[in-house]
Design an enzyme around this catalytic site. Structure first.
Site, PDB file in Angstrom:
ATOM      1  N   GLU A  23       1.044  -1.375   0.596  1.00 32.64           N
ATOM      2  CA  GLU A  23      -0.199  -0.289  -0.009  1.00 32.64           C
ATOM      3  C   GLU A  23       0.663   1.264   0.137  1.00 32.64           C
ATOM      4  O   GLU A  23       2.094   1.289   0.585  1.00 32.64           O
ATOM      5  CB  GLU A  23      -0.371  -0.031   1.339  1.00 32.64           C
ATOM      6  CG  GLU A  23      -2.180  -0.354   1.424  1.00 32.64           C
ATOM      7  CD  GLU A  23      -2.808  -0.269   0.517  1.00 32.64           C
ATOM      8  OE1 GLU A  23      -3.220   1.424   0.438  1.00 32.64           O
ATOM      9  OE2 GLU A  23      -3.960  -1.065  -0.229  1.00 32.64           O
ATOM     10  N   TYR A  29     -14.887  -6.246   6.284  1.00 37.08           N
ATOM     11  CA  TYR A  29     -13.281  -6.104   7.065  1.00 37.08           C
ATOM     12  C   TYR A  29     -13.051  -6.760   8.500  1.00 37.08           C
ATOM     13  O   TYR A  29     -14.149  -6.694   9.345  1.00 37.08           O
ATOM     14  CB  TYR A  29     -13.771  -4.263   7.169  1.00 37.08           C
ATOM     15  CG  TYR A  29     -13.731  -3.763   5.960  1.00 37.08           C
ATOM     16  CD1 TYR A  29     -12.365  -3.285   5.582  1.00 37.08           C
ATOM     17  CD2 TYR A  29     -15.283  -3.724   4.923  1.00 37.08           C
ATOM     18  CE1 TYR A  29     -12.040  -2.561   4.315  1.00 37.08           C
ATOM     19  CE2 TYR A  29     -15.052  -3.287   3.955  1.00 37.08           C
ATOM     20  CZ  TYR A  29     -13.513  -2.675   3.368  1.00 37.08           C
ATOM     21  OH  TYR A  29     -13.568  -1.796   2.567  1.00 37.08           O
TER      22      TYR A  29
END
Length: 127
Positions: A77, A107
């Site tokens: 990321e 999540y």
């Protein structure tokens, strides 16, 4: 039609065993929640925050029964100051007839904070 199915999970430390275990947990939960068969998966992209380097999360996906032929790629990321640490994100490209609003994005652990608007069901799973 191909739809994107998102998921994210955090680990408590950059340890290979935990990275692999939690990645597998996330992918299996994404598949379960969306009734995904590996034959319907076009590809999976997994990203990690830069503080994770002990293992390739893609290895966890390849160990799941019938997922060994699914194309999987890992990347890091962006390293944005203040972003959530020790986070693994998954983008699964799936052939499905589900409407966009019917996709269940998953999540888990601290990653529920990333998308509280989508995490209500995931919070129940995490406990």
């Amino acid at each position: 039609m191909i739809r994107g199915v998102r998921g994210a999970i955090t680990v408590s430390a950059d340890q290979a065993e935990e990275v692999l275990k939690e990645t597998k947990r996330l992918v299996l939960e994404m598949a379960k929640e969306n009734k995904i068969d590996p034959e319907d998966v076009a590809s999976v992209i997994i990203s990690t925050t830069t503080d994770i380097s002990s293992a390739f999360p893609a290895k966890a996906v390849r160990t799941i029964e019938d997922w060994n032929y699914v194309p999987v790629m890992c990347t890091h990321e962006m390293d944005v100051p203040g972003s959530m640490p020790l986070c693994i994100r998954v983008m699964m490209h799936v052939n499905t007839e589900l409407e966009q609003k019917k996709i269940h994005h998953v999540y888990l652990n601290e990653a529920t904070k990333l998308r509280p608007d989508l995490s209500a069901k995931s919070q129940v799973i995490s406990k």
